[in-house]
Design a protein around this motif. Structure first.
Motif, PDB file in Angstrom:
ATOM      1  N   ASN A  43       0.846  -1.308  -0.131  1.00  0.00           N
ATOM      2  CA  ASN A  43       0.137  -0.076  -0.190  1.00  0.00           C
ATOM      3  C   ASN A  43       0.846   1.153   0.061  1.00  0.00           C
ATOM      4  OD1 ASN A  43      -2.489  -1.329   0.060  1.00  0.00           O
ATOM      5  ND2 ASN A  43      -1.878  -1.791   2.167  1.00  0.00           N
ATOM      6  N   LEU A  44       1.990   1.177   0.255  1.00  0.00           N
ATOM      7  CA  LEU A  44       3.004   2.439   0.514  1.00  0.00           C
ATOM      8  C   LEU A  44       3.523   2.765  -1.033  1.00  0.00           C
ATOM      9  CD1 LEU A  44       5.323   1.764   3.487  1.00  0.00           C
ATOM     10  CD2 LEU A  44       3.019   2.999   3.212  1.00  0.00           C
ATOM     11  N   ASP A  45       3.541   1.865  -1.679  1.00  0.00           N
ATOM     12  CA  ASP A  45       4.086   2.113  -3.268  1.00  0.00           C
ATOM     13  C   ASP A  45       3.475   0.783  -4.179  1.00  0.00           C
ATOM     14  OD1 ASP A  45       5.164   2.938  -5.499  1.00  0.00           O
ATOM     15  OD2 ASP A  45       7.217   3.008  -4.946  1.00  0.00           O
ATOM     16  N   PRO A  46       2.193   1.022  -4.490  1.00  0.00           N
ATOM     17  CA  PRO A  46       1.222  -0.200  -5.088  1.00  0.00           C
ATOM     18  C   PRO A  46       1.812  -0.533  -6.555  1.00  0.00           C
ATOM     19  CG  PRO A  46      -0.014   1.710  -4.856  1.00  0.00           C
ATOM     20  CD  PRO A  46       1.233   1.953  -4.057  1.00  0.00           C
ATOM     21  N   PHE A  47       2.843   0.399  -7.208  1.00  0.00           N
ATOM     22  CA  PHE A  47       2.981   0.237  -8.420  1.00  0.00           C
ATOM     23  C   PHE A  47       4.563  -0.173  -8.302  1.00  0.00           C
ATOM     24  CE2 PHE A  47       0.166   3.740  -8.179  1.00  0.00           C
ATOM     25  CZ  PHE A  47      -0.911   3.142  -8.858  1.00  0.00           C
ATOM     26  N   PRO A 102      19.467   2.828  11.714  1.00  0.00           N
ATOM     27  CA  PRO A 102      18.691   3.482  10.626  1.00  0.00           C
ATOM     28  C   PRO A 102      17.566   4.275  11.053  1.00  0.00           C
ATOM     29  CG  PRO A 102      19.001   1.349   9.885  1.00  0.00           C
ATOM     30  CD  PRO A 102      19.536   1.444  11.429  1.00  0.00           C
ATOM     31  N   LEU A 103      16.901   3.768  12.250  1.00  0.00           N
ATOM     32  CA  LEU A 103      15.847   4.574  12.961  1.00  0.00           C
ATOM     33  C   LEU A 103      16.332   6.059  13.419  1.00  0.00           C
ATOM     34  CD1 LEU A 103      12.881   4.367  13.843  1.00  0.00           C
ATOM     35  CD2 LEU A 103      13.715   3.325  15.947  1.00  0.00           C
ATOM     36  N   GLU A 104      17.648   5.786  14.053  1.00  0.00           N
ATOM     37  CA  GLU A 104      18.407   7.216  14.443  1.00  0.00           C
ATOM     38  C   GLU A 104      18.764   8.075  13.392  1.00  0.00           C
ATOM     39  OE1 GLU A 104      20.644   4.987  18.113  1.00  0.00           O
ATOM     40  OE2 GLU A 104      21.802   5.249  16.808  1.00  0.00           O
ATOM     41  N   GLN A 105      19.228   7.478  12.416  1.00  0.00           N
ATOM     42  CA  GLN A 105      19.782   8.225  11.109  1.00  0.00           C
ATOM     43  C   GLN A 105      18.620   8.836  10.495  1.00  0.00           C
ATOM     44  OE1 GLN A 105      21.850   5.166   8.870  1.00  0.00           O
ATOM     45  NE2 GLN A 105      23.694   5.592  10.372  1.00  0.00           N
ATOM     46  N   VAL A 106      17.326   8.467  10.206  1.00  0.00           N
ATOM     47  CA  VAL A 106      16.443   8.885   9.370  1.00  0.00           C
ATOM     48  C   VAL A 106      15.498   9.866  10.226  1.00  0.00           C
ATOM     49  CG1 VAL A 106      14.187   8.246   8.135  1.00  0.00           C
ATOM     50  CG2 VAL A 106      16.419   7.127   7.865  1.00  0.00           C
ATOM     51  N   PHE A 107      15.207   9.338  11.593  1.00  0.00           N
ATOM     52  CA  PHE A 107      14.304  10.367  12.238  1.00  0.00           C
ATOM     53  C   PHE A 107      15.142  11.236  13.446  1.00  0.00           C
ATOM     54  CE2 PHE A 107      11.978   6.481  10.814  1.00  0.00           C
ATOM     55  CZ  PHE A 107      10.999   7.152  10.108  1.00  0.00           C
ATOM     56  N   GLY A 108      16.237  10.949  13.614  1.00  0.00           N
ATOM     57  CA  GLY A 108      17.048  11.882  14.623  1.00  0.00           C
ATOM     58  C   GLY A 108      16.958  13.307  14.487  1.00  0.00           C
ATOM     59  N   GLU A 109      16.909  13.735  13.724  1.00  0.00           N
ATOM     60  CA  GLU A 109      17.061  15.211  13.190  1.00  0.00           C
ATOM     61  C   GLU A 109      15.418  15.600  13.373  1.00  0.00           C
ATOM     62  OE1 GLU A 109      19.444  17.524  12.699  1.00  0.00           O
ATOM     63  OE2 GLU A 109      20.744  15.905  12.942  1.00  0.00           O
ATOM     64  N   ASN A 110      14.615  14.997  13.227  1.00  0.00           N
ATOM     65  CA  ASN A 110      13.122  15.455  13.439  1.00  0.00           C
ATOM     66  C   ASN A 110      12.283  14.317  13.788  1.00  0.00           C
ATOM     67  OD1 ASN A 110      10.511  16.366  13.045  1.00  0.00           O
ATOM     68  ND2 ASN A 110      10.617  17.095  10.919  1.00  0.00           N
ATOM     69  N   PRO A 111      12.171  14.212  15.429  1.00  0.00           N
ATOM     70  CA  PRO A 111      11.503  13.008  15.692  1.00  0.00           C
ATOM     71  C   PRO A 111      10.101  12.972  15.598  1.00  0.00           C
ATOM     72  CG  PRO A 111      13.021  13.976  17.294  1.00  0.00           C
ATOM     73  CD  PRO A 111      13.032  14.793  16.260  1.00  0.00           C
ATOM     74  N   ARG A 184       9.755   0.126   6.711  1.00  0.00           N
ATOM     75  CA  ARG A 184       8.495   0.445   6.102  1.00  0.00           C
ATOM     76  C   ARG A 184       8.149   1.818   6.817  1.00  0.00           C
ATOM     77  NH1 ARG A 184       6.602  -1.190   1.955  1.00  0.00           N
ATOM     78  NH2 ARG A 184       4.425  -1.316   2.687  1.00  0.00           N
ATOM     79  N   LEU A 185       8.720   2.082   8.153  1.00  0.00           N
ATOM     80  CA  LEU A 185       8.638   3.454   8.649  1.00  0.00           C
ATOM     81  C   LEU A 185       9.210   4.533   7.612  1.00  0.00           C
ATOM     82  CD1 LEU A 185       9.005   2.636  12.450  1.00  0.00           C
ATOM     83  CD2 LEU A 185       7.203   3.594  11.251  1.00  0.00           C
ATOM     84  N   ILE A 186      10.379   4.086   7.215  1.00  0.00           N
ATOM     85  CA  ILE A 186      11.186   5.016   6.369  1.00  0.00           C
ATOM     86  C   ILE A 186      10.355   5.212   5.158  1.00  0.00           C
ATOM     87  CG2 ILE A 186      13.328   5.048   4.937  1.00  0.00           C
ATOM     88  CD1 ILE A 186      14.846   3.555   7.613  1.00  0.00           C
ATOM     89  N   THR A 189       7.829   7.428   5.756  1.00  0.00           N
ATOM     90  CA  THR A 189       7.919   8.794   5.770  1.00  0.00           C
ATOM     91  C   THR A 189       7.886   9.630   4.344  1.00  0.00           C
ATOM     92  OG1 THR A 189       9.673   8.330   7.482  1.00  0.00           O
ATOM     93  CG2 THR A 189      10.058  10.497   6.458  1.00  0.00           C
ATOM     94  N   LYS A 190       8.321   8.865   3.335  1.00  0.00           N
ATOM     95  CA  LYS A 190       8.147   9.388   2.078  1.00  0.00           C
ATOM     96  C   LYS A 190       6.790   9.744   1.636  1.00  0.00           C
ATOM     97  CE  LYS A 190      12.053   6.779   0.548  1.00  0.00           C
ATOM     98  NZ  LYS A 190      12.443   5.540  -0.159  1.00  0.00           N
ATOM     99  N   LYS A 191       5.646   9.082   2.206  1.00  0.00           N
ATOM    100  CA  LYS A 191       4.451   9.548   2.125  1.00  0.00           C
ATOM    101  C   LYS A 191       3.947  10.418   2.841  1.00  0.00           C
ATOM    102  CE  LYS A 191       4.506   5.985  -0.787  1.00  0.00           C
ATOM    103  NZ  LYS A 191       4.567   6.320  -2.289  1.00  0.00           N
ATOM    104  N   THR A 192       4.393  10.810   3.933  1.00  0.00           N
ATOM    105  CA  THR A 192       3.789  11.749   4.776  1.00  0.00           C
ATOM    106  C   THR A 192       4.509  13.338   4.737  1.00  0.00           C
ATOM    107  OG1 THR A 192       5.314  11.305   6.434  1.00  0.00           O
ATOM    108  CG2 THR A 192       3.322  10.181   6.679  1.00  0.00           C
ATOM    109  N   TYR A 193       5.468  13.199   3.653  1.00  0.00           N
ATOM    110  CA  TYR A 193       5.990  14.519   3.230  1.00  0.00           C
ATOM    111  C   TYR A 193       5.998  14.907   1.768  1.00  0.00           C
ATOM    112  CZ  TYR A 193       7.773  15.444   7.884  1.00  0.00           C
ATOM    113  OH  TYR A 193       7.976  15.538   9.124  1.00  0.00           O
TER     114      TYR A 193
END
Length: 193
Positions: A43-47, A102-111, A184-186, A189-193
Protein backbone atom coordinates in the motif's frame (compact mmCIF):
# COMPACT_ATOMS: atom_id res chain seq x y z
CA UNK A 1 -2.01 -0.52 -12.32
CA UNK A 2 -1.63 -1.87 -8.79
CA UNK A 3 1.00 -4.58 -8.58
CA UNK A 4 -0.29 -7.70 -6.82
CA UNK A 5 2.09 -10.45 -5.77
CA UNK A 6 0.87 -14.02 -5.43
CA UNK A 7 2.34 -15.86 -2.46
CA UNK A 8 3.24 -19.53 -2.40
CA UNK A 9 1.62 -20.57 0.86
CA UNK A 10 0.20 -24.03 1.31
CA UNK A 11 -3.37 -24.49 2.55
CA UNK A 12 -2.27 -25.20 6.13
CA UNK A 13 -0.23 -21.97 6.31
CA UNK A 14 -3.10 -19.90 4.91
CA UNK A 15 -5.57 -21.47 7.35
CA UNK A 16 -3.22 -20.82 10.26
CA UNK A 17 -2.67 -17.19 9.15
CA UNK A 18 -6.45 -16.67 9.03
CA UNK A 19 -6.71 -18.05 12.55
CA UNK A 20 -3.83 -15.94 13.91
CA UNK A 21 -4.92 -12.70 12.26
CA UNK A 22 -8.63 -13.34 12.82
CA UNK A 23 -9.46 -12.13 9.29
CA UNK A 24 -9.33 -13.08 5.64
CA UNK A 25 -7.79 -9.77 4.62
CA UNK A 26 -5.00 -8.67 6.93
CA UNK A 27 -3.24 -5.29 6.98
CA UNK A 28 0.20 -4.94 8.55
CA UNK A 29 3.14 -2.57 8.08
CA UNK A 30 1.55 -0.97 5.02
CA UNK A 31 0.75 -4.25 3.28
CA UNK A 32 -2.64 -5.83 2.57
CA UNK A 33 -2.49 -9.61 2.66
CA UNK A 34 -5.51 -11.31 1.11
CA UNK A 35 -5.67 -14.74 2.68
CA UNK A 36 -8.52 -15.85 0.43
CA UNK A 37 -6.50 -15.71 -2.79
CA UNK A 38 -2.97 -15.66 -1.28
CA UNK A 39 -1.94 -12.25 -2.63
CA UNK A 40 -0.27 -9.21 -1.15
CA UNK A 41 -0.27 -5.53 -2.11
CA UNK A 42 2.24 -2.92 -0.97
CA UNK A 43 0.00 0.00 0.00
CA UNK A 44 2.95 2.36 0.41
CA UNK A 45 3.95 1.97 -3.23
CA UNK A 46 1.46 -0.24 -5.07
CA UNK A 47 3.24 0.26 -8.40
CA UNK A 48 6.78 -0.69 -7.29
CA UNK A 49 7.11 -4.20 -8.67
CA UNK A 50 10.78 -4.89 -7.94
CA UNK A 51 10.98 -3.52 -4.40
CA UNK A 52 7.77 -5.22 -3.33
CA UNK A 53 8.71 -8.54 -4.87
CA UNK A 54 12.16 -8.57 -3.27
CA UNK A 55 10.68 -7.64 0.12
CA UNK A 56 8.02 -10.33 -0.12
CA UNK A 57 10.24 -13.17 -1.30
CA UNK A 58 13.19 -12.52 1.02
CA UNK A 59 11.47 -11.30 4.18
CA UNK A 60 7.71 -11.54 4.32
CA UNK A 61 7.02 -15.10 3.13
CA UNK A 62 9.57 -16.71 5.48
CA UNK A 63 8.51 -14.42 8.34
CA UNK A 64 4.81 -15.23 7.97
CA UNK A 65 5.54 -18.94 7.55
CA UNK A 66 7.49 -18.95 10.82
CA UNK A 67 4.75 -16.85 12.45
CA UNK A 68 2.26 -19.66 11.76
CA UNK A 69 4.47 -22.08 13.70
CA UNK A 70 4.55 -20.01 16.88
CA UNK A 71 2.52 -20.37 20.03
CA UNK A 72 0.56 -17.16 20.54
CA UNK A 73 0.28 -15.80 24.03
CA UNK A 74 -1.38 -12.79 25.60
CA UNK A 75 0.50 -9.51 25.80
CA UNK A 76 2.27 -9.05 29.12
CA UNK A 77 2.62 -5.26 28.95
CA UNK A 78 6.28 -5.73 29.91
CA UNK A 79 8.52 -4.03 27.34
CA UNK A 80 11.93 -5.56 26.83
CA UNK A 81 15.00 -4.72 24.76
CA UNK A 82 16.01 -6.98 21.91
CA UNK A 83 19.01 -8.25 23.88
CA UNK A 84 16.61 -9.54 26.56
CA UNK A 85 14.77 -11.84 24.15
CA UNK A 86 15.92 -15.48 24.31
CA UNK A 87 19.38 -15.48 22.73
CA UNK A 88 18.97 -11.81 21.77
CA UNK A 89 22.41 -10.88 23.00
CA UNK A 90 23.89 -12.99 20.17
CA UNK A 91 22.15 -10.89 17.48
CA UNK A 92 22.18 -7.56 19.31
CA UNK A 93 24.98 -5.91 17.32
CA UNK A 94 23.41 -6.89 13.98
CA UNK A 95 19.98 -5.75 15.20
CA UNK A 96 21.36 -2.37 16.27
CA UNK A 97 23.12 -1.90 12.93
CA UNK A 98 20.17 -3.01 10.79
CA UNK A 99 17.22 -1.58 12.70
CA UNK A 100 18.14 0.86 15.47
CA UNK A 101 20.84 2.89 13.68
CA UNK A 102 18.70 3.49 10.56
CA UNK A 103 15.90 4.64 12.89
CA UNK A 104 18.30 7.12 14.51
CA UNK A 105 19.71 8.31 11.19
CA UNK A 106 16.39 8.90 9.45
CA UNK A 107 14.34 10.28 12.33
CA UNK A 108 16.98 11.73 14.71
CA UNK A 109 16.93 15.24 13.23
CA UNK A 110 13.14 15.44 13.37
CA UNK A 111 11.61 12.98 15.89
CA UNK A 112 8.04 14.08 15.08
CA UNK A 113 8.43 12.40 11.68
CA UNK A 114 8.61 9.04 13.46
CA UNK A 115 5.19 9.53 15.04
CA UNK A 116 3.73 10.61 11.70
CA UNK A 117 5.16 7.56 9.94
CA UNK A 118 3.86 5.23 12.66
CA UNK A 119 0.40 6.76 12.44
CA UNK A 120 0.51 6.37 8.65
CA UNK A 121 1.04 2.64 9.26
CA UNK A 122 -1.83 2.46 11.77
CA UNK A 123 0.19 2.82 14.98
CA UNK A 124 -0.19 5.23 17.86
CA UNK A 125 1.92 7.81 19.64
CA UNK A 126 3.26 7.26 23.13
CA UNK A 127 4.84 9.66 25.59
CA UNK A 128 8.38 8.30 26.06
CA UNK A 129 11.60 10.05 25.01
CA UNK A 130 11.46 12.96 22.55
CA UNK A 131 9.13 10.83 20.45
CA UNK A 132 7.76 7.35 20.85
CA UNK A 133 5.17 5.24 19.17
CA UNK A 134 3.81 1.72 18.97
CA UNK A 135 2.85 -0.27 15.94
CA UNK A 136 1.41 -3.74 15.59
CA UNK A 137 4.09 -5.29 13.39
CA UNK A 138 2.11 -8.55 13.26
CA UNK A 139 -1.04 -9.47 15.12
CA UNK A 140 0.02 -9.97 18.74
CA UNK A 141 3.50 -8.50 18.24
CA UNK A 142 3.57 -4.77 18.92
CA UNK A 143 6.84 -2.89 18.56
CA UNK A 144 7.58 0.22 20.58
CA UNK A 145 9.93 2.79 19.08
CA UNK A 146 11.58 5.33 21.39
CA UNK A 147 13.66 8.15 19.94
CA UNK A 148 15.75 10.88 21.50
CA UNK A 149 16.50 13.53 18.89
CA UNK A 150 19.95 14.63 17.92
CA UNK A 151 21.49 17.23 20.17
CA UNK A 152 25.05 17.62 21.39
CA UNK A 153 25.27 13.82 21.89
CA UNK A 154 23.52 12.71 18.68
CA UNK A 155 20.27 10.83 18.25
CA UNK A 156 19.58 7.60 20.08
CA UNK A 157 16.77 5.14 19.68
CA UNK A 158 15.50 1.81 20.84
CA UNK A 159 12.97 -0.74 19.68
CA UNK A 160 11.19 -2.62 22.44
CA UNK A 161 9.19 -5.84 22.27
CA UNK A 162 6.45 -7.14 24.52
CA UNK A 163 7.87 -10.01 26.61
CA UNK A 164 5.37 -12.35 24.90
CA UNK A 165 6.90 -11.83 21.43
CA UNK A 166 9.18 -14.87 21.65
CA UNK A 167 6.10 -17.12 21.80
CA UNK A 168 5.16 -16.01 18.30
CA UNK A 169 8.56 -16.00 16.59
CA UNK A 170 12.14 -17.07 17.24
CA UNK A 171 14.53 -14.25 18.12
CA UNK A 172 16.16 -14.24 14.67
CA UNK A 173 12.74 -13.61 13.11
CA UNK A 174 11.93 -10.92 15.66
CA UNK A 175 15.12 -9.16 14.50
CA UNK A 176 13.92 -9.41 10.89
CA UNK A 177 10.50 -8.09 11.94
CA UNK A 178 12.12 -5.10 13.65
CA UNK A 179 14.27 -4.43 10.60
CA UNK A 180 11.25 -4.73 8.28
CA UNK A 181 9.22 -2.37 10.48
CA UNK A 182 11.98 0.26 10.32
CA UNK A 183 12.22 -0.11 6.53
CA UNK A 184 8.47 0.41 6.28
CA UNK A 185 8.59 3.45 8.59
CA UNK A 186 11.26 4.98 6.40
CA UNK A 187 9.15 4.29 3.31
CA UNK A 188 6.06 5.74 5.05
CA UNK A 189 8.01 8.94 5.74
CA UNK A 190 8.14 9.52 2.00
CA UNK A 191 4.33 9.43 1.96
CA UNK A 192 3.87 11.87 4.84
CA UNK A 193 6.04 14.64 3.34
Amino acid sequence: MVYVIRLNFDTHTLTRLKHLTETGCYEFLGFTLNLEDSTIIDNLDPFAQKLSEALVVKLIVPLLTHYTMGIPSALTGQLIKFKDLPGGYAYEVAFINRAVKPLEQVFGENPARLAEAVEFLGGRRLSLGDCSAEISALHGIPLTFILYGSDEFGASANILYDASASGFLPTEDLAVLGELAVLRLIEATKKTY
